[in-house]
Design an enzyme around this catalytic site. Structure first.
Site, short mmCIF file in Angstrom:
data_model
loop_
_atom_site.label_atom_id
_atom_site.label_comp_id
_atom_site.label_asym_id
_atom_site.label_seq_id
_atom_site.Cartn_x
_atom_site.Cartn_y
_atom_site.Cartn_z
N ILE A 71 0.84 -1.21 0.00
CA ILE A 71 0.00 0.00 0.00
C ILE A 71 0.87 1.26 0.00
O ILE A 71 0.62 2.21 -0.75
CB ILE A 71 -0.96 -0.01 1.22
CG1 ILE A 71 -1.88 -1.23 1.15
CG2 ILE A 71 -1.77 1.28 1.28
CD1 ILE A 71 -2.69 -1.50 2.41
N ASP A 101 11.78 2.31 5.18
CA ASP A 101 11.36 0.91 5.21
C ASP A 101 12.58 0.07 5.59
O ASP A 101 13.68 0.35 5.14
CB ASP A 101 10.83 0.49 3.83
CG ASP A 101 9.87 -0.68 3.92
OD1 ASP A 101 8.69 -0.54 3.54
OD2 ASP A 101 10.30 -1.77 4.35
N ASN A 102 12.36 -0.98 6.38
CA ASN A 102 13.49 -1.87 6.71
C ASN A 102 13.48 -3.12 5.83
O ASN A 102 14.26 -4.04 6.06
CB ASN A 102 13.48 -2.27 8.19
CG ASN A 102 12.34 -3.20 8.53
OD1 ASN A 102 11.40 -3.35 7.75
ND2 ASN A 102 12.39 -3.81 9.70
N ALA A 143 4.02 1.55 7.77
CA ALA A 143 4.93 0.46 8.19
C ALA A 143 4.32 -0.33 9.33
O ALA A 143 3.81 0.25 10.29
CB ALA A 143 6.28 1.04 8.62
N TYR A 164 -2.43 -8.58 16.59
CA TYR A 164 -2.33 -7.56 15.54
C TYR A 164 -3.42 -6.50 15.73
O TYR A 164 -3.16 -5.29 15.71
CB TYR A 164 -2.44 -8.23 14.17
CG TYR A 164 -2.63 -7.28 13.00
CD1 TYR A 164 -1.57 -6.50 12.54
CD2 TYR A 164 -3.86 -7.18 12.35
CE1 TYR A 164 -1.74 -5.63 11.46
CE2 TYR A 164 -4.03 -6.33 11.27
CZ TYR A 164 -2.97 -5.56 10.83
OH TYR A 164 -3.14 -4.69 9.77
N ASN A 210 -10.05 -5.46 3.75
CA ASN A 210 -9.01 -6.32 3.15
C ASN A 210 -8.58 -5.73 1.82
O ASN A 210 -9.36 -5.73 0.87
CB ASN A 210 -9.54 -7.73 2.95
CG ASN A 210 -9.49 -8.51 4.23
OD1 ASN A 210 -10.17 -8.16 5.20
ND2 ASN A 210 -8.68 -9.54 4.28
N ARG A 230 -7.89 -20.87 10.60
CA ARG A 230 -6.59 -20.45 11.13
C ARG A 230 -6.80 -19.69 12.44
O ARG A 230 -7.71 -18.86 12.53
CB ARG A 230 -5.91 -19.48 10.15
CG ARG A 230 -5.17 -20.16 9.04
CD ARG A 230 -4.25 -19.23 8.32
NE ARG A 230 -4.79 -17.89 8.11
CZ ARG A 230 -4.17 -16.94 7.43
NH1 ARG A 230 -2.98 -17.16 6.93
NH2 ARG A 230 -4.71 -15.75 7.26
P1 NAD Z 1 3.26 -4.61 3.56
O1 NAD Z 1 3.82 -5.70 4.41
O2 NAD Z 1 3.35 -4.74 2.08
O3 NAD Z 1 3.86 -3.21 3.98
C1 NAD Z 1 4.38 -2.95 5.26
C2 NAD Z 1 5.75 -2.35 5.07
O4 NAD Z 1 6.29 -2.01 6.36
C3 NAD Z 1 6.75 -3.31 4.41
O5 NAD Z 1 7.38 -2.69 3.32
C4 NAD Z 1 7.75 -3.63 5.52
O6 NAD Z 1 9.03 -3.92 5.04
C5 NAD Z 1 7.67 -2.36 6.35
N1 NAD Z 1 8.11 -2.57 7.73
C6 NAD Z 1 7.76 -3.58 8.57
N2 NAD Z 1 8.38 -3.43 9.74
C7 NAD Z 1 9.13 -2.31 9.65
C8 NAD Z 1 10.02 -1.66 10.54
N3 NAD Z 1 10.27 -2.13 11.77
N4 NAD Z 1 10.64 -0.51 10.13
C9 NAD Z 1 10.41 -0.03 8.87
N5 NAD Z 1 9.59 -0.63 7.99
C10 NAD Z 1 8.96 -1.76 8.37
O7 NAD Z 1 1.74 -4.46 4.03
P2 NAD Z 1 0.56 -3.57 3.43
O8 NAD Z 1 -0.52 -4.50 3.10
O9 NAD Z 1 1.07 -2.62 2.42
O10 NAD Z 1 0.12 -2.77 4.73
C11 NAD Z 1 0.34 -1.37 4.91
C12 NAD Z 1 -0.37 -0.92 6.17
O11 NAD Z 1 -1.80 -1.13 6.03
C13 NAD Z 1 0.02 -1.69 7.42
O12 NAD Z 1 0.07 -0.80 8.51
C14 NAD Z 1 -1.11 -2.68 7.62
O13 NAD Z 1 -1.26 -3.06 8.97
C15 NAD Z 1 -2.29 -1.85 7.14
N6 NAD Z 1 -3.42 -2.67 6.70
C16 NAD Z 1 -3.30 -3.47 5.59
C17 NAD Z 1 -4.39 -4.22 5.17
C18 NAD Z 1 -4.33 -5.09 3.94
O14 NAD Z 1 -5.32 -5.75 3.65
N7 NAD Z 1 -3.23 -5.13 3.21
C19 NAD Z 1 -5.59 -4.18 5.90
C20 NAD Z 1 -5.67 -3.38 7.03
C21 NAD Z 1 -4.57 -2.60 7.42
#
Ligand code: NAD
Length: 315
Positions: free
Chosen positions: A12, A31-32, A74, A143, A172, A273
């Site tokens: 995202i 990003d890490n 993140a 979470y 989602n 799950r």
């Molecule tokens: P993603 O895993 O693709 O993105 C998360 C990013 O955070 C990754 O690039 C990861 O490397 C980075 N990251 C993780 N730990 C880190 C740290 N300690 N320091 C720096 N960077 C770090 O996930 P996404 O689906 O793109 O989710 C983005 C946000 O949206 C998140 O906060 C997630 O909880 C929230 N979210 C996503 C969904 C979904 O359906 N995808 C739904 C609800 C909420």
């Protein structure tokens, strides 16, 4: 305007960064690369490989880039990982977020946008109902607990120290660039496996062999719209659901995906799950009132499938 996207190498966050650049923002990404990929970071964005768990790394980035807006994406994003490793989840999602907020207060940040979860925070949504933001939160996984905790901290930081924020509770999310090898993101997982000619697993909602969990699937383009609207004062309330209000079971989703790529899946049915909700659907009326209608699932899946196909033929 200088925008910092945490998690901007992820699914995202990279879309938020890309659209913001197109609209004329100056963009940096932290990003890490835990689950993100450097290739996802748009070429015109400044990339800082840094970990939000470490205050000194965050402070250094804020000093260098001096963000005016922060889109905080993140996170440790997997419900299943949070069940197995709740401490890791809290270190990233709670401590990491607090480091980001503290740096905002010390710097010149005008607003912070927080990616929360409507898909997990409300707990079970009974049949026929849609969760609205006035519902009490009932987190059923570590979470969801960590995301809810951060919403509380944001309120507190606002009351005590004036940090301006918007909370976006995503349903989602699916779309191009979602990781097909992760534990979350069933659209990407199904597309990845189908295109690799592998069988797929349908995790049960309640009993093995049922149609699976019911979810509200929202296209990433609609999530980006909400992020931009939150940055640009089009969303004036502190919290908003970002979903469609449309319910789809895992099996229905799989059939739509099969249609979008013209392939038939070999299905295995798994037990439920731990930590997964049976039904989660959001009330999207406030989203629609501000941003208009969301992308139809069939259309969004076609666009996503097209991207996955291009990736597969490139590999
Ligand atoms: P993603 O895993 O693709 O993105 C998360 C990013 O955070 C990754 O690039 C990861 O490397 C980075 N990251 C993780 N730990 C880190 C740290 N300690 N320091 C720096 N960077 C770090 O996930 P996404 O689906 O793109 O989710 C983005 C946000 O949206 C998140 O906060 C997630 O909880 C929230 N979210 C996503 C969904 C979904 O359906 N995808 C739904 C609800 C909420």
């Amino acid at each position: 305007m200088r925008l910092l996207v945490t998690g901007g190498a992820g699914f995202i966050g990279s879309h938020v960064a890309e659209t913001a650049l197109r609209l004329g923002y100056e963009v940096a990404v932290i990003d890490n690369l835990l689950t993100g990929r450097k290739e996802n970071v748009p070429a015109k964005a400044v990339f800082y490989q840094a970990d939000i768990r470490y205050k000194d790394q965050i402070d250094w980035v804020y000093k260098e880039f001096q963000p005016e807006i922060v889109s905080h994406q993140a996170a440790q994003t997997s419900v299943a990982v949070s069940v197995r490793e709740p401490v890791l989840d809290a270190e990233i999602n709670i401590i990491g977020s607090l480091n980001v907020f503290n740096a905002c207060l010390a710097g010149n940040v005008k607003r912070l946008i927080f990616a929360s979860t409507g898909g997990a925070i409300y707990g079970e949504v009974p049949p026929g109902e849609r969760a609205s933001i006035s519902w009490p939160a009932q987190p059923l996984s570590p979470y969801a607990c960590s995301k809810l905790a951060i919403e509380g901290y944001l309120n507190c930081y606002h009351q005590q120290q004036g940090l301006d924020f918007r909370i976006l509770r995503y349903a989602n999310v699916y779309g191009p660039r979602q990781d097909p090898h992760g534990e979350a993101g069933v659209v990407a997982i199904f597309l990845g496996r189908l295109l690799a000619q592998q069988g797929v697993y349908v995790n049960a909602g309640r009993t093995v062999g049922d149609a699976g969990c019911i979810r509200d699937y929202v296209y990433v383009g609609d999530v980006v719209k909400a992020n931009l609207a939150a940055m640009e004062d089009k969303i004036n309330q502190p919290i908003i659901n970002v979903g469609t209000g449309v319910e789809t079971s895992t099996l229905e989703l799989l059939h739509l995906i099969e249609q979008s790529i013209d392939l038939e899946a070999k299905i295995e049915f798994n037990p439920p799950r731990p930590g997964d909700l049976v039904r989660s659907v959001l009330d999207a009326s406030e989203y629609t009132a501000i941003m208009g209608t969301t992308t139809d699932l069939g259309q969004g899946l076609k666009e996503t499938a097209q991207w996955f196909r291009e990736q597969t033929s490139r590999d």
